[in-house]
Design an enzyme around this catalytic site. Sequence first.
Site, mmCIF file in Angstrom:
data_model
loop_
_atom_site.group_PDB
_atom_site.id
_atom_site.type_symbol
_atom_site.label_atom_id
_atom_site.label_comp_id
_atom_site.label_asym_id
_atom_site.label_seq_id
_atom_site.Cartn_x
_atom_site.Cartn_y
_atom_site.Cartn_z
ATOM 1 N N LYS A 19 18.040 -26.994 -2.910
ATOM 2 C CA LYS A 19 16.865 -27.843 -2.739
ATOM 3 C C LYS A 19 16.831 -28.238 -1.265
ATOM 4 C CE LYS A 19 16.077 -32.215 -2.644
ATOM 5 N NZ LYS A 19 15.073 -32.298 -1.538
ATOM 6 N N GLU A 73 28.937 -34.156 2.451
ATOM 7 C CA GLU A 73 28.963 -34.150 3.899
ATOM 8 C C GLU A 73 28.041 -35.291 4.308
ATOM 9 O OE1 GLU A 73 30.644 -31.659 5.901
ATOM 10 O OE2 GLU A 73 30.164 -33.487 7.001
ATOM 11 N N CYS A 131 24.951 -35.657 12.185
ATOM 12 C CA CYS A 131 25.904 -36.504 11.469
ATOM 13 C C CYS A 131 27.140 -36.751 12.340
ATOM 14 C CB CYS A 131 26.301 -35.874 10.142
ATOM 15 S SG CYS A 131 26.679 -34.126 10.253
ATOM 16 N N GLU A 155 25.079 -46.259 11.359
ATOM 17 C CA GLU A 155 24.569 -44.976 11.844
ATOM 18 C C GLU A 155 23.072 -45.083 12.107
ATOM 19 O OE1 GLU A 155 24.512 -41.687 9.088
ATOM 20 O OE2 GLU A 155 25.214 -40.307 10.624
#
Lengths: 498, 493
Positions: B184, B260, B295, B393
Site C-alpha cells: 500500500k 521503520e 527518518c 521529530e
Amino acid sequence: MVQPDLQTVRLSNGKEITVHTHLFINNEFVPGHGPLIETINPATEEVICSVHSADEQDVNAAVNAAATCFKDTWRKVAPAEKARLINKLADLMERDRDELAILDALDNGKAFTVARDVDITDSIACYRYFAGWADKIHGKTIDTTFDKMCYTRHEALGVVGAVIPWNYPTMMAAWKFAPALAAGNCIVMKTSEITPLPAYKFAALVKEAGFPAGVVNIITGYGHTTGNYLSGHPLVSKMAFTGSTATGRKVMESSSTSNLKKLQLELGGKSAQIVCADADLDQAAEWACGGIFNNHGQSCNAGSRILVHESVHDQFLELFIKHTKAMIKIGDPFEEDTFQGPQISKAQFDKILNYIEIGKKEGAVVSYGGKRWGNKGYYIEPTVFTNCHNQMRIMREEIFGPVVAIAKFKTIEEAIDIANDSDYGLAGSVYTTNLDTAITVTNEIKTGTMWVNCFDVFDQSTPFGGYKQSGFGKELGKYSLQEYTQVKVVKILRSSKI
Amino acid sequence: MNMTTSFALFLYFYLVNTGLFINNEFVAGNNTIETINPATGKVITSVQAAGSQQVNTAVEAAHKAFHGGWKTSTPRNRARLMHKLADLVERDVNDLAHLETLDNGKPLRNAQRDIIDVSNYIRYFAGFCDKLHGKVIDTQGKLSYTVHEPIGVCGAIIPWNFPIVMLIWKVAPAICTGNTIVVKTSEMTPLSALKFAALVKEAGFAPGVINIITGYGHIAGDSLARHMKCDKIAFTGSVNVGRAIMKAAAESNLKKITLELGGKSPNIIFDDVENLDEAVFWSRFGIFYNAGQMCFAGSRIYVQEGIYDEFVKKFEKLVLSGKVGCPFDKSTFQGPQISETHLNRIMSYIDIGKKEGATCHLGGKRVNNNGGYFMEPTVFTDVKPDMRIMREEIFGPVVVICKFKDTKDVIKQANDTIFGLAASVFTSNITRAVTVSNALEAGSVWVNCTSIVTENSPFGGYKQSGIGRENSEYALANYTQIKAVKINLNSKL
C-alpha cells in the site's frame, strides 16, 4: 504481611526442604509489596506454602536494578568472564540437581525422575551450550565502496523482560536466561505464580556463582498485574514470552502502547503426527505415545492430533494403546516408577475434563481412558479419542492435557491438508520409511519443527519456535542469539584528500 | 508553470494507469483520491483508492499466487525476473524520475539518483535468490537441518518521502525469498509505484506475485495490517502509526512485523575534525537533503566549543547558497514540502522553537513560489535539551545547533531520546571515532559522513525507532521463517 524468606516444606515421603519465598532483586531476597500467593501441590491439592509477589513498585525496582547493572557493570564484563560465570552456574546446578528436581516435581507435579533426568539435565546443558556462544557474537565487515570502512556490531539489548509458564519451570527459565546472558543482557523474569519455587532456588545459585547484582532478577505474580507491568515498562527493551496465544496478544498490545519493545512469542500448538502406511508401526506408536503424553500433555508442542493412513489405522491403534498402558504409570511424583503425575491445577483439570465431554458430544469415541484417576490430586487418565475429523473442537483447540485425537486419511496430500488446517504451527511429525514421503511432508507442513520417525527430540543447538499463531522468534541454537541482540552498522568515510 | 513541468505532465498522461494493480491488472477501487503537485498546490490527477474489499482482493490474489506457483518457483527464475525488472527500471529511469519529482517535489536529479538506487537494490537481492541457506547442525543419531522458508503473503505500508525507494526496500527482499506481496503506497505519492507496476507486468511476473494499491492509512492500511491471510507486515512511517500496526497484528493473526519509524538523530562534530568544510558539507546534507523529510535526518548538531563559531559561519554560508525552488529547475537544491498540512506542521514547530526561547538564527519563513509548499531552510541556536524542537521529530528543513564541551556529556545528550535510528560523529582520532560510535544508541552510526544508506548494509532503529533491519543480508530474516527438521536415523525406543 511479611513472611520470612525461608519456609520449611514437608514432602509426601516425609522429607523436609527449605524454600525461598521472597522476590530476587539485585542479588537479594526481598519481600516486595504484592499480595501473598499460595502455591498448591497438584498431587495432594494442598497448599505448599505462600510466596511474596511483585507489584508495580517491585517490577520497577527490578527493572531499574537491571538497567543500572547493565549500564555500570555487565556490559563492561568481558565475554569470556560471562562464559565462566554461566558455566559456574551450570556446575552449581549439577551439584544441586536433586534439590532442583524436587522443587520442579513438588510445584509442577511432574515425576521427580523426569524432572531430574530431563528438565534439570537439559537445563544444565542449555546453560553450558550458550556459555560457549558468549565470546562468539560476531558482526560483519561489509565491502561497500573503496572509500568507506563499514562494519556491524551485534550489541546486547540492555534489559530483557521474560515471562515464563508453569509447564517446565526450570527449563523454560533456562531457554530465556541462557541466550540472554550469553548475548550480554540483564534480565527481569516473572515466573508463573503457579510454580514460583524452583526459580528461587536457581536464584540462590546465581548469587553463589558470582553474577554481579542486577544481572538476574526473578519475581513472581499474576500475569494481568505483574506480567503487565513488565510488558509495559519503558526501560525493558524486549519481552520474551512463553504461554497462551491469548496472553501473547496482550503482551504484543502492551508493547504497542508502551515503548514498542522487541518481542518474542512462544505460544500454543495443535501439532499433527502423521503415520504413513509404510511406517514402522510399533516404533511410530511408541514415539507418538510419548509425543502426546510426555509432561502429562502439558507441552506447547504436544502431538495432540494423530493422522493415520486408513490401511494401518486399526493396527496402529492397538499398538498405541498397548504402549500407553505399558508406558503411562500414573502416580505420586515422588514414586520411582511414576511416568505421569497430576495436571497442574484445578482450573486446568476442569478444562481438560470438559474437553473430554465436548469430544464425546461431537461424536468422537473414547477408545482409552477418559476419566479422572483416583480421588485426590488433579490426575487424569491418558485419553485416546478415535473416529475424529478435523472440524471437531478436540482437533482444533489446544487442550493442554493427556488427550489425543486420532483421525484417518486416505492420501498423503489429504494428511498434509489436515495437518495444515490449523491456526497453529509449532511442531509436527511424520512416520515413514520412504525418502520421498519424508521430504515432501516435511517441506509441506507449515510448522517450526518437523520430526521424522521420532517426536519431542530436542537439542540445544537446533532452533525451536512457531509458524502462524504459534508465535514468532526462535529459542535455542545460534538462531536465538539474534533475538537478544540488536545490530548497529558503523560507516567510516575516509577524508577525500587522501 | 515552466516548460519542464508541463513536459512532465504531458509525459505522465501516457505513462500511468491510475487503477489498483492487482493480479497484473489495473482495476477500480472503492473511491478516488486526488494527488497534488506540491510545487504548485494543484491536482495532478485522481487515482483509484482501495477500501477493505479491494485489500481483500489483493491479499487473496497474493495468496493464490503464492500457493499457485511462486512458492515453488526456482530461485533462478526469480532472479531472472528481478534482473529483467531492473533492466526495465533503467530503461525508464527518466519517466520514473519525472513522476517522482512531480508527485513528491524532490529535485529531479535526486529523483534520478533514487531510480538508479532502485535498480541497484533489485539486482542486489536478485543475487540472493539462490543463496538462501539453512544449516546442517550436528546432533547425535539424527540428521538435523534448518530450512529458511518464505513466509507467504507479505504486506507493506510505505511512506511518501522516498516513494519508489521505500517500495523497493520491501518488494526486493520479499520477492527474492519467495514471498508474494501487497504494497500500500502513500495516497500522497501513488504515481511512480503505478508506473513501476506496469514494469512488473512487462517483466513477466505471474499475476498476484506483486500487487500495488493505494488508499488511506486508516482504511486500506488498517485492513492490510489486520488481514488474516497476510502473514507479515512491514511498515515505514511514524511512531504512532507503528504502534497501531503492532496492535493490529496482535489483534488479528499475530503476523510478524518489522517497523521503520522516526528519528531525531544527533550529529556530533569534535574540534579535531579532519576537515571542517567536509563536516559542514555532510552536516548540511544530513538535514536539508530531501527538504528534511528523512527518518534518519541529522536534526540535532552538536559542535565542540573550539570550532563552534567557525562551523556556524561556514554552515550558514553553505545553507544560504542552496536554492529553494521548482524541483524541475536544475539549480534547485531544496524543493517543496510534501503538503500544505505538513508545511503548516513544520511552521508551527518554528513558532514553538521561538516561544521556547531558542534563537531562529537563519530562515524560519515560508517561500512564495507558484502556489507550492516551500519554506526556507531553518537553523535554531541557543537551544536547551528539554525544548520540544530538540526532542520531537519535525521532519522538515529545520536543524538545531548546540555547543558542547565534554565528550561524556555530549554522548549523554545524544542518547537522551526515545529514538535511535542514526547518528554521526566527525573526528580524525581513531580512538574517539570508535569509542563514541560504540556508545551511541543508534542503528546506523556514520563517521565523517552522514546519510550513507546502501543496499548492502543493514538499516534500522534502536529503541522506538523500530524493529528489524532492512537491506543487506540482514533483511532476509524479515521475510523468511525457520523450520527445523530432525530425521531419526537409528534411535529406536
